[in-house]
Design an enzyme around this catalytic site. Structure first.
Site, PDB file in Angstrom:
ATOM      1  CG  LEU A   1      -1.939  -1.079   1.396  1.00 62.96           C
ATOM      2  CD1 LEU A   1      -2.665  -0.934   2.731  1.00 62.96           C
ATOM      3  CD2 LEU A   1      -2.932  -1.068   0.250  1.00 62.96           C
ATOM      4  CG  ASP A   2       0.411   4.351  -2.861  1.00 63.34           C
ATOM      5  OD1 ASP A   2       1.222   3.558  -3.367  1.00 63.34           O
ATOM      6  OD2 ASP A   2      -0.494   4.913  -3.502  1.00 63.34           O
ATOM      7  CE  LYS A   3       5.603   8.779   4.725  1.00 67.77           C
ATOM      8  NZ  LYS A   3       6.623   9.849   4.566  1.00 67.77           N
TER       9      LYS A   3
END
Length: 335
Positions: free
Chosen positions: A164-166
Site C-alpha cells: 500500500l502507498d505510504k
C-alpha cells in the site's frame, strides 16, 4: 476471521536492494565463519544465515550475489543453493551500508487483525512505508515485521507480497513461510485476492457504478507520477477498477473501489483522470484539507481462499478516524 457462504492486487513487490555509501566513512567489517557438523549438506545461503543471525536471509543472499562471501580455502565459487561441508571456512565482507540497515529489525506497533501459522493480516496505518527504498531505508513495515515475527527472517521481503502507498491505510496480508508466499503470489497473479477500498474524492460523482478500464504507465511528462497512457505510444499495463458511489454532495463523494488489477497508484490515477482526485492527494490534483493530512484512501476489505487450508477468508477494517472525521466535516453521511 469470517467464513462467508460463497467465496469472495497489488502486484508482487520487486525486491529493491540498492547499495548506498558507507555512512560516516565506517570501515568494512570482515567476519570468518566455519560450517559446523550439523550444517553439513545444508544449502549455502541457509548455513550462512544461521551464522549471521543479525541479518535477514534476504540480505545474506544479496551478500552472496555481490560476491562478498569468499571461501577461505580453495577458489571454488558458491551459489546460494550449493551444499556446504563440515569444516569449510568463509570470509564475509559486511559494509554498514544503508542497504544493510534496511534489513535490521526495528520494534514498532503493528496491529494484527488475524494470524495463523501460514499468514498474518495486518492493519497498516497511514504514514508507514511498506518496503525499504532510497529515502526510506529504515522505519518501514519490513523492519517492523523482522522484529515482530521470527519467521520473517527466512521469508523474502519478510513475507510482503503486495504493498500500500505510504499514506494509504488498511488491510495487508503477509506470508509467514516461503510456501505460503509463493501460493499468495499465485493467487494475486490470477486475480484471486479481492481488495476493496474506500476513497474520499473531490466533486460530485455523476451516474451509477462504473468499470474503469484504462492502462497505466509512467507519466511521460512527470516521471515521479503515474498516468493513464496510450499503449500505442507509451509503455504501460492494463488497469481495471470498479467504482461505485456511497455518498455525495456538491463538493465531494465517498467512493467504493474494487481492484481487478494492482498497478502503482491505480485508484489515485484512475479517479484523477476521471476528474475526481482524492482529497489530500496533491500529487494527482487533490486539494489539502484541514481535516485530513494525507490522501483519503483506505483498504477496507480483503478476501481470498486461504492458500494452505482452503478456507474462504474475508476481513473488514472500518474507516480510520481521520477519514471518518473528514467525511463528517464535509457533510456526508456514511454508516
Amino acid at each position: 476471521m469470517s467464513k462467508p457462504s460463497t467465496p469472495a492486487t497489488e502486484g508482487m513487490v520487486d525486491e529493491d536492494l540498492l547499495d548506498g555509501p558507507d555512512p560516516d566513512g565506517a570501515e568494512v567489517e570482515l567476519r570468518q565463519i566455519r560450517i559446523t557438523p550439523d550444517q553439513h549438506g545444508m544449502r549455502f545461503d541457509l548455513a550462512l544465515s544461521q551464522a549471521l543471525k543479525d541479518f535477514s536471509r534476504s540480505f545474506v543472499g544479496q551478500l552472496i550475489a555481490d560476491q562478498r562471501v569468499r571461501p577461505l580455502e580453495g577458489l571454488s565459487a558458491f551459489k546460494p543453493s550449493s551444499k556446504v561441508k563440515s569444516g569449510q571456512g568463509f570470509e564475509v565482507e559486511i559494509r554498514p551500508t544503508l542497504q544493510s540497515q534496511a534489513f535490521q529489525a526495528q520494534e514498532m506497533a503493528i496491529e494484527t487483525v488475524y494470524v495463523d501459522e501460514h499468514l498474518r493480516v495486518i492493519a497498516k496505518p497511514a504514514g508507514l512505508v511498506v518496503h525499504p527504498a532510497p529515502g526510506n531505508w529504515s522505519g518501514t513495515l519490513l523492519n517492523g515485521l523482522l522484529a515482530l515475527d521470527a519467521s520473517s527472517w527466512l521469508t523474502p521481503r519478510a513475507g510482503i507480497v503486495h504493498r500500500l502507498d505510504k499514506d494509504t491505510s488498511g488491510l495487508m496480508v503477509i506470508a509467514r513461510s516461503r510456501a505460503c508466499m509463493d501460493a499468495l503470489v499465485g493467487l494475486i497473479s490470477k486475480r484471486q485476492v479481492h481488495r476493496q477500498y474506500l476513497a474520499l474524492a473531490h466533486r460530485s460523482w455523476q451516474g451509477g457504478a462504473r468499470d474503469v478500464d484504462l492502462p497505466i504507465g509512467r507519466d511521460p511528462r512527470q516521471r515521479l507520477r503515474m498516468a493513464v497512457v496510450d499503449l500505442s505510444r507509451h509503455p504501460g499495463k492494463i488497469a481495471q477498477t470498479h467504482v461505485a458511489c456511497l455518498a455525495r454532495n456538491e463538493d465531494v463523494s465517498l467512493l467504493h473501489c474494487t481492484l481487478s488489477t494492482g498497478r502503482t497508484h491505480q485508484i489515485r490515477v484512475h479517479l484523477s483522470h476521471l476528474g475526481h482526485p482524492l482529497v489530500g492527494d496533491t500529487l494527482y490534483g487533490g486539494k489539502t484539507n484541514a481535516d485530513i493530512q494525507r490522501q483519503a484512501l483506505h483498504a477496507h476489505k480483503l478476501g481470498f481462499i486461504h492458500p494452505m487450508t482452503g478456507e474462504t477468508c474475508e476481513w473488514q477494517l472500518p474507516l480510520p478516524s481521520d477519514i471518518r472525521q473528514a467525511v463528517s466535516a464535509m457533510g456526508l453521511s456514511y454508516n
